[in-house]
Motif scaffolding. Structure first.
Motif, PDB file in Angstrom:
ATOM      1  N   ILE A 224       0.760  -1.274  -0.085  1.00  0.00           N
ATOM      2  CA  ILE A 224       0.009   0.025   0.136  1.00  0.00           C
ATOM      3  C   ILE A 224       0.892   1.451   0.056  1.00  0.00           C
ATOM      4  CG2 ILE A 224      -1.663   1.305   1.409  1.00  0.00           C
ATOM      5  CD1 ILE A 224      -2.670  -1.374   2.206  1.00  0.00           C
ATOM      6  N   ALA A 225       1.990   1.348   0.769  1.00  0.00           N
ATOM      7  CA  ALA A 225       2.482   2.580   0.980  1.00  0.00           C
ATOM      8  C   ALA A 225       3.625   2.688  -0.380  1.00  0.00           C
ATOM      9  CB  ALA A 225       3.663   2.027   2.112  1.00  0.00           C
ATOM     10  N   ASN A 226       4.156   1.670  -1.039  1.00  0.00           N
ATOM     11  CA  ASN A 226       4.754   1.840  -2.263  1.00  0.00           C
ATOM     12  C   ASN A 226       3.876   2.435  -3.230  1.00  0.00           C
ATOM     13  OD1 ASN A 226       7.174   0.905  -0.650  1.00  0.00           O
ATOM     14  ND2 ASN A 226       7.064  -1.086  -1.689  1.00  0.00           N
ATOM     15  N   THR A 227       2.678   1.823  -3.507  1.00  0.00           N
ATOM     16  CA  THR A 227       1.900   2.097  -4.431  1.00  0.00           C
ATOM     17  C   THR A 227       1.496   3.643  -4.261  1.00  0.00           C
ATOM     18  OG1 THR A 227       1.120   0.060  -4.562  1.00  0.00           O
ATOM     19  CG2 THR A 227      -0.412   1.793  -5.375  1.00  0.00           C
ATOM     20  N   SER A 228       1.223   3.954  -2.938  1.00  0.00           N
ATOM     21  CA  SER A 228       0.898   5.499  -2.680  1.00  0.00           C
ATOM     22  C   SER A 228       2.102   6.347  -2.972  1.00  0.00           C
ATOM     23  CB  SER A 228       0.480   5.713  -1.359  1.00  0.00           C
ATOM     24  OG  SER A 228       1.523   5.565  -0.340  1.00  0.00           O
ATOM     25  N   ALA A 229       3.280   5.864  -3.280  1.00  0.00           N
ATOM     26  CA  ALA A 229       4.405   6.775  -3.340  1.00  0.00           C
ATOM     27  C   ALA A 229       4.606   6.960  -4.811  1.00  0.00           C
ATOM     28  CB  ALA A 229       5.516   6.420  -2.548  1.00  0.00           C
ATOM     29  N   LEU A 230       4.280   6.236  -5.718  1.00  0.00           N
ATOM     30  CA  LEU A 230       4.509   6.054  -7.104  1.00  0.00           C
ATOM     31  C   LEU A 230       4.151   7.394  -7.606  1.00  0.00           C
ATOM     32  CD1 LEU A 230       2.778   2.637  -8.433  1.00  0.00           C
ATOM     33  CD2 LEU A 230       5.279   3.446  -8.220  1.00  0.00           C
ATOM     34  N   THR A 231       4.925   7.952  -8.554  1.00  0.00           N
ATOM     35  CA  THR A 231       4.752   9.337  -9.141  1.00  0.00           C
ATOM     36  C   THR A 231       4.239   9.035 -10.548  1.00  0.00           C
ATOM     37  OG1 THR A 231       7.053   9.582  -9.909  1.00  0.00           O
ATOM     38  CG2 THR A 231       6.472  10.254  -7.591  1.00  0.00           C
ATOM     39  N   GLU A 232       3.772  10.105 -11.208  1.00  0.00           N
ATOM     40  CA  GLU A 232       3.127   9.918 -12.694  1.00  0.00           C
ATOM     41  C   GLU A 232       4.584   9.767 -13.417  1.00  0.00           C
ATOM     42  OE1 GLU A 232       1.851  13.591 -14.212  1.00  0.00           O
ATOM     43  OE2 GLU A 232       2.950  14.861 -12.834  1.00  0.00           O
ATOM     44  N   SER A 234       6.702   7.536 -13.128  1.00  0.00           N
ATOM     45  CA  SER A 234       7.038   6.058 -12.939  1.00  0.00           C
ATOM     46  C   SER A 234       6.116   5.391 -14.116  1.00  0.00           C
ATOM     47  CB  SER A 234       6.586   5.470 -11.549  1.00  0.00           C
ATOM     48  OG  SER A 234       5.136   5.500 -11.524  1.00  0.00           O
ATOM     49  N   GLY A 235       4.875   5.833 -14.730  1.00  0.00           N
ATOM     50  CA  GLY A 235       4.249   5.313 -15.798  1.00  0.00           C
ATOM     51  C   GLY A 235       3.414   4.180 -15.228  1.00  0.00           C
ATOM     52  N   LYS A 236       3.336   3.913 -13.723  1.00  0.00           N
ATOM     53  CA  LYS A 236       2.572   2.935 -13.212  1.00  0.00           C
ATOM     54  C   LYS A 236       1.529   3.557 -12.287  1.00  0.00           C
ATOM     55  CE  LYS A 236       6.859   0.066 -12.532  1.00  0.00           C
ATOM     56  NZ  LYS A 236       7.736  -0.246 -11.426  1.00  0.00           N
ATOM     57  N   GLN A 237       1.266   4.613 -12.091  1.00  0.00           N
ATOM     58  CA  GLN A 237       0.416   5.325 -11.114  1.00  0.00           C
ATOM     59  C   GLN A 237      -1.150   5.387 -11.920  1.00  0.00           C
ATOM     60  OE1 GLN A 237       0.617   9.612 -10.841  1.00  0.00           O
ATOM     61  NE2 GLN A 237       0.568   9.486  -8.756  1.00  0.00           N
ATOM     62  N   HIS A 238      -1.940   5.016 -10.945  1.00  0.00           N
ATOM     63  CA  HIS A 238      -3.364   5.217 -11.201  1.00  0.00           C
ATOM     64  C   HIS A 238      -3.864   6.453 -10.360  1.00  0.00           C
ATOM     65  CE1 HIS A 238      -3.667   1.734 -13.707  1.00  0.00           C
ATOM     66  NE2 HIS A 238      -3.018   1.183 -12.809  1.00  0.00           N
ATOM     67  N   ASP A 239      -5.008   7.260 -11.132  1.00  0.00           N
ATOM     68  CA  ASP A 239      -5.750   8.210 -10.376  1.00  0.00           C
ATOM     69  C   ASP A 239      -6.261   7.512  -9.086  1.00  0.00           C
ATOM     70  OD1 ASP A 239      -4.711   9.988 -12.178  1.00  0.00           O
ATOM     71  OD2 ASP A 239      -6.492   9.771 -13.497  1.00  0.00           O
ATOM     72  N   ARG A 240      -7.080   6.662  -9.059  1.00  0.00           N
ATOM     73  CA  ARG A 240      -7.830   5.957  -7.954  1.00  0.00           C
ATOM     74  C   ARG A 240      -7.343   4.302  -7.825  1.00  0.00           C
ATOM     75  NH1 ARG A 240      -9.598   8.431  -3.970  1.00  0.00           N
ATOM     76  NH2 ARG A 240     -11.072   7.080  -3.711  1.00  0.00           N
TER      77      ARG A 240
END
Length: 355
Positions: A224-232, A234-240
């Protein structure tokens, strides 16, 4: 009562009750908030559960810190011990041992049970942890994710068992989708397979502990923490991110959110949807909101154990909550010497109404 003391440990054990009255060995205490969990995993109304209940008293009053106990690497006085038949009904008991009253935070020298876990059998060696699920040739197929971050905007957390033990992940995925009313869903999602405790069978064991595993809330917290820290970038981030949490997996989520609490993590992109949680929903909601996330209780799915937890939640809105909550609260407040097993006997008809 039952607002949700820490499910891994507590700084205050002074409200714990004597487990079973006995003058033999050291005293054994237990958190009264475990009454529904105790019914779920031990259940003395069954012969196997009655034996486990008595074995817990006998073992912890005499050899709770002995060679048969598992010992925490982080806390000198924290242990666990397994009870039951490893081919059938089996329970893991987590406890602490105090040699004094710890400055008024305990009821004195003794063993203090603060958590219980039931076991799921894993004869088919179904993997645990984070997986990517993809629908292919009329079935869900998994691939293990070694990185501790989500690749999809939907995460499902849970596990289910049948007569042969843990369900394979493809069948588990179908059951999860059916439960959340998404039978026709064919889009990829991530799955955190989280049997709370696992017994595996086979011939190759590194140690006796290898066949008595337990899920790690720290791993889920990392995801959960690593996912919340992804930035745009990274190309892996989702809006929700929508996280569906099924049944007793809510216990693992609570422990993970507790680990993240106070860590400066912001989970504003996360929505946790609880389906028949085996914890008070208000506990999940308060933890999620403190981290900037939202939590929703999905009313389409219910179970007897989930409803019992909601009935004994001080913030519950279930219709028959006030009477049952008041009965439990009154027994504890007005019977100063009541033991946990006596409390369970008095309450078992009330908390079993939904069986």
């Amino acid at each position: 009562l039952c607002k949700g003391r820490s499910m891994t440990s507590s700084p205050d054990f002074s409200s714990f009750l004597i487990y079973i009255p006995s003058d033999i060995g050291r005293k054994v205490y237990i958190d009264p908030e475990l009454i529904v969990t105790f019914t779920e995993y031990v259940d003395p109304s069954k012969d196997s559960g009655k034996k486990i209940a008595n074995d817990i008293q006998q073992s912890l009053s005499s050899a709770g810190d002995g060679l048969t106990a598992g010992k925490s690497n982080d806390e000198a006085n924290a242990y666990y011990m397994d009870f039951g038949d490893f081919t059938g009904h089996c329970v893991r008991v987590f406890y602490k041992i105090f040699q004094d009253d710890a400055g008024g935070l305990t009821r004195g020298t003794g063993v203090y049970i603060y958590n219980l876990r039931g076991f799921a059998h894993n004869r088919n060696k179904v993997g645990a942890g984070l997986f990517h699920m993809r629908f292919d040739r009329n079935d869900w197929r998994e691939s293990h994710l070694s990185s501790r971050e989500l690749s999809n905007k939907v995460l499902r957390i849970g596990s289910m068992s049948g007569d042969a033990g843990l369900l394979p992940l493809g069948k588990l995925s179908s059951r999860m989708l059916m439960a959340s009313g998404e039978d026709s869903f064919k889009t990829d999602f991530d799955l955190y397979h989280s049997p709370l405790a696992v017994i595996e069978y086979g011939h190759q064991y590194a140690s006796p502990e290898a066949r008595r595993k337990i899920a790690s809330p720290a791993e889920l917290a990392d995801v959960i923490a690593n996912t919340s820290a992804l930035t745009e970038w990274s190309g892996k981030q989702h809006d929700r991110y929508t996280v569906y949490v099924y049944g007793d997996a809510a216990k693992l989520l609570v422990d993970a959110l507790r680990l993240l609490k106070g860590s400066n993590q912001t989970l504003s992109k996360f929505e946790f949807r609880l389906l028949a949680p085996h914890v008070p929903f208000s506990l999940v909601q308060s933890l999620a909101q403190a981290l900037g996330a939202s939590a929703v209780l999905d009313g389409r799915v219910q179970s007897a154990f989930s409803l019992r937890h909601q009935m004994l939640d001080s913030e519950s809105h279930i219709d028959n909550h006030p009477q049952i909550y008041a009965k439990l609260h009154g027994l504890i407040q007005n019977s100063t010497n009541i033991s946990f097993i006596e409390l369970w006997q008095e309450m078992k008809s009330s908390i079993a109404l939904l069986s």
